[in-house]
Design an enzyme around this catalytic site. Structure first.
Site, PDB file in Angstrom:
ATOM      1  N   ASP A 111       0.915  -1.137   0.000  1.00 32.25           N
ATOM      2  CA  ASP A 111       0.000   0.000   0.000  1.00 32.25           C
ATOM      3  C   ASP A 111       0.950   1.180   0.000  1.00 32.25           C
ATOM      4  O   ASP A 111       1.593   1.459   1.021  1.00 32.25           O
ATOM      5  CB  ASP A 111      -0.876   0.018   1.257  1.00 32.25           C
ATOM      6  CG  ASP A 111      -1.836   1.190   1.223  1.00 32.25           C
ATOM      7  OD1 ASP A 111      -1.408   2.313   0.901  1.00 32.25           O
ATOM      8  OD2 ASP A 111      -3.029   0.994   1.494  1.00 32.25           O
ATOM      9  N   HIS A 112       1.078   1.850  -1.128  1.00 35.94           N
ATOM     10  CA  HIS A 112       2.199   2.801  -1.221  1.00 35.94           C
ATOM     11  C   HIS A 112       2.084   3.955  -0.229  1.00 35.94           C
ATOM     12  O   HIS A 112       3.070   4.597   0.093  1.00 35.94           O
ATOM     13  CB  HIS A 112       2.418   3.283  -2.666  1.00 35.94           C
ATOM     14  CG  HIS A 112       1.480   4.357  -3.120  1.00 35.94           C
ATOM     15  ND1 HIS A 112       0.215   4.098  -3.552  1.00 35.94           N
ATOM     16  CD2 HIS A 112       1.624   5.702  -3.197  1.00 35.94           C
ATOM     17  CE1 HIS A 112      -0.379   5.233  -3.878  1.00 35.94           C
ATOM     18  NE2 HIS A 112       0.458   6.221  -3.667  1.00 35.94           N
TER      19      HIS A 112
ATOM     20  N   HIS B  28      -5.710   2.882   1.136  1.00 37.88           N
ATOM     21  CA  HIS B  28      -4.957   4.027   1.672  1.00 37.88           C
ATOM     22  C   HIS B  28      -5.643   4.713   2.865  1.00 37.88           C
ATOM     23  O   HIS B  28      -5.025   4.974   3.891  1.00 37.88           O
ATOM     24  CB  HIS B  28      -4.734   5.079   0.580  1.00 37.88           C
ATOM     25  CG  HIS B  28      -4.148   4.527  -0.685  1.00 37.88           C
ATOM     26  ND1 HIS B  28      -3.185   3.543  -0.695  1.00 37.88           N
ATOM     27  CD2 HIS B  28      -4.377   4.816  -1.992  1.00 37.88           C
ATOM     28  CE1 HIS B  28      -2.862   3.272  -1.958  1.00 37.88           C
ATOM     29  NE2 HIS B  28      -3.571   4.018  -2.758  1.00 37.88           N
TER      30      HIS B  28
HETATM   31  C1  BG6 Z   1      -3.409   4.895  -6.242  1.00 35.74           C
HETATM   32  C2  BG6 Z   1      -4.757   4.975  -6.879  1.00 35.74           C
HETATM   33  O1  BG6 Z   1      -3.330   3.785  -5.407  1.00 35.74           O
HETATM   34  O2  BG6 Z   1      -3.156   6.068  -5.511  1.00 35.74           O
HETATM   35  C3  BG6 Z   1      -4.872   6.208  -7.764  1.00 35.74           C
HETATM   36  O3  BG6 Z   1      -5.002   3.818  -7.663  1.00 35.74           O
HETATM   37  C4  BG6 Z   1      -4.478   7.446  -6.993  1.00 35.74           C
HETATM   38  O4  BG6 Z   1      -6.175   6.355  -8.281  1.00 35.74           O
HETATM   39  C5  BG6 Z   1      -3.143   7.256  -6.290  1.00 35.74           C
HETATM   40  O5  BG6 Z   1      -4.406   8.527  -7.912  1.00 35.74           O
HETATM   41  C6  BG6 Z   1      -2.847   8.427  -5.363  1.00 35.74           C
HETATM   42  O6  BG6 Z   1      -1.555   8.290  -4.859  1.00 35.74           O
HETATM   43  P1  BG6 Z   1      -0.698   9.553  -4.427  1.00 35.74           P
HETATM   44  O7  BG6 Z   1       0.575   8.975  -3.910  1.00 35.74           O
HETATM   45  O8  BG6 Z   1      -0.500  10.389  -5.670  1.00 35.74           O
HETATM   46  O9  BG6 Z   1      -1.491  10.284  -3.392  1.00 35.74           O
END
Ligand code: BG6
Length: 491
Positions: A176-177, A239
């Site tokens: 989960d980045h 997230h």
């Molecule tokens: C991803 C989603 O996991 O996270 C995207 O699939 C989203 O839809 C993105 O735009 C948002 O990540 P960050 O790091 O730009 O907030």
């Protein structure tokens, strides 16, 4: 698991020519190279289904790195040295015969082996089984997989079972980045390194919490994927619920992966179900129509390229989550996330309760709550809003609210904040799972989200419209106003 990131590793990257690999993974690996963190002898096998040679792929990656890495961080010498580690293999992931080439590529069988599946989840089981059948992996192999792990509880179980047939839970690194973001990890430091907050972190002192993850972008050519998912599966199930867990969990006994994940699971298990009769008051879903973004006109969701004009998929969700436990009883967590909102902004606001007895001007009573604002992105930092006396002879005991401010880039003169994927890949190399999601977390999160999705389906109500460039449907404002509160706006 071995915890030695200096040990050379062999990284097999499935889906190496896909968008994620090119936009995030290779740039992150390049940054690890630049920081001197890739051990000598570490190698990368880029695996995809496109016919190309290693030389072609290195050339293509060089251009992509130049495009995706900031100019001031791009060094052609470092990029070339990094690309020398990369070989390319053309492989049909479903063909077991082809996997022998993976074994042959490994010239040093003692190198740590990391398998990164940057592919659609439907491929995870196939790749795992073929890897096992051809003895390409063993019980020490680390396996990294991306979200989405399924589109509901049932399908996530199928994927987890398939992976589980080949790998142990302690070999699996589910990404989960958001957990790799520097400021998200700071939630752990803030909460558990500062006793000041620890003693205030409950329903005795906190009235409510807001979590906002807003994006100004629309669907960006991902309509096909996004329309099947919607904002609740794409952002809330993973997230946003992870942020909620880090905010709400009890102190873990230590920083080990399982101690942290055990605490997060307890929060997910305690989430109050949102039943059909609660939906009107607890959940708002929206879909954007044409509007403006950064001053430019933009189309609505149904007018985007490849759009299915009749889609009822949501691009915005606001909801009120409640946690049925001792610590959080009576403290709502208001959560909202959406595409095509006015700006890209992720922040958490903790609203503290007012002092028990108020002695200042009654007309200033609305100022009386302290707030802790945690800015995850952009402009990472935090601010504690406190009350002081306004200066000046004529001001008497008039109050003023001002911030105790900590902007990470200024205070710590941080040269750069690493991208989430740099941190996550680095932790995989060290064999450290604390920033990765355990199977039960994924499943409890689905259990909660599935019920909301089922309620939407049963009610047949379409999402509410909001114009691109606004903060979502007015119903989201009404939801919080009904409780006598409002979404935080920085004055
Ligand atoms: C991803 C989603 O996991 O996270 C995207 O699939 C989203 O839809 C993105 O735009 C948002 O990540 P960050 O790091 O730009 O907030």
């Amino acid at each position: 698991m071995v915890k030695n990131a200096n040990a050379p590793c062999d990284l097999m990257l499935f889906g190496a020519l896909g968008d994620l690999a090119q936009r995030k993974l290779f740039p992150a690996l390049y940054q690890l190279e630049r920081a001197g963190l890739l051990a000598q002898g570490s190698r990368i096998l880029a695996i995809a289904r496109t016919k190309a040679t290693t030389a072609d792929v290195r050339e293509q990656l060089f251009e992509k790195l130049r495009y995706h890495v900031k100019d001031r961080e791009f060094d052609a010498g470092v990029a070339n040295a990094f690309l020398q580690r990369v070989d390319y293999l053309l492989l049909d992931f479903t063909d077991p015969e082809g996997y022998g080439a993976l074994r042959e590529w490994r010239d040093e069988p003692n190198n740590e082996l990391i398998v990164y599946m940057a592919t659609p989840p439907s491929m995870y089981g196939v790749i795992a089984r073929n890897m096992k059948a051809t003895s390409c992996c063993n019980e020490k192999t680390r396996v990294v997989v991306e979200k989405p792990i399924g589109h509901d509880l049932e399908s996530s179980r199928v994927i987890n079972d398939e992976l589980g047939e080949v790998y142990h839970e302690n070999q699996l690194f589910r990404i989960d980045h958001y957990l790799g973001k520097e400021t998200v990890q700071n939630l752990i430091a803030l909460r558990f390194a500062n006793n000041l907050f620890a003693s205030q972190w409950d329903q005795n002192h906190i009235s409510h919490v807001e979590i906002t993850v807003a994006e100004s972008v629309g669907i960006e050519g991902r309509w096909g994927y996004f329309d099947q998912a919607g904002q609740i599966r794409d952002m809330i199930q993973n997230h946003l619920l992870q942020l909620l867990c880090l905010m709400a969990m009890d102190p873990p006994a230590d920083l080990s992966a399982d101690s942290i994940r055990d605490e997060k699971v307890k929060v997910l298990k305690a989430l109050k179900r949102i039943t059909p009769d609660m939906m009107d008051r607890y959940v708002v879903r929206g879909q954007y129509t044409a509007g403006t973004s950064n001053g430019k006109p933009v189309p609505g969701y149904l007018e985007e390229e490849d759009a299915n004009k009749g889609s009822a998929t949501e691009t915005f969700v606001a909801l009120k989550a409640e946690i049925d436990n001792w610590r959080w009883s009576g403290v709502p967590f208001y959560i909202r996330t959406g595409k095509r909102l006015p700006e890209k902004l992720s922040q958490i606001i903790i609203h503290f309760k007012p002092a028990p007895h108020y002695i200042f001007d009654p007309d200033q009573k609305h100022l009386a709550n302290n707030k802790l604002i945690i800015r995850l992105q952009p402009d990472e930092g935090m601010a504690l809003k406190i009350l002081t006396k306004d200066q000046g002879l004529d001001k008497g005991m008039r109050l003023r609210q001002g911030p105790l401010e900590l902007t990470f880039s200024e205070t710590f003169e941080a040269e750069r904040i690493p991208d989430a994927y740099e941190r996550l890949l680095w932790e995989v190399m060290k064999g450290n799972q604390y920033l990765f999601v355990r199977r039960d977390e994924v499943e409890y999160a689905w259990r909660w989200v599935d019920e909301i999705i089922a309620n939407w389906r049963d009610s047949g109500e379409p999402p509410k419209r909001y114009a691109a460039g606004t903060w979502g449907p007015v119903a989201s404002i009404a939801m919080i106003t009904r409780d006598g509160r409002s979404w935080y706006e920085d004055a």
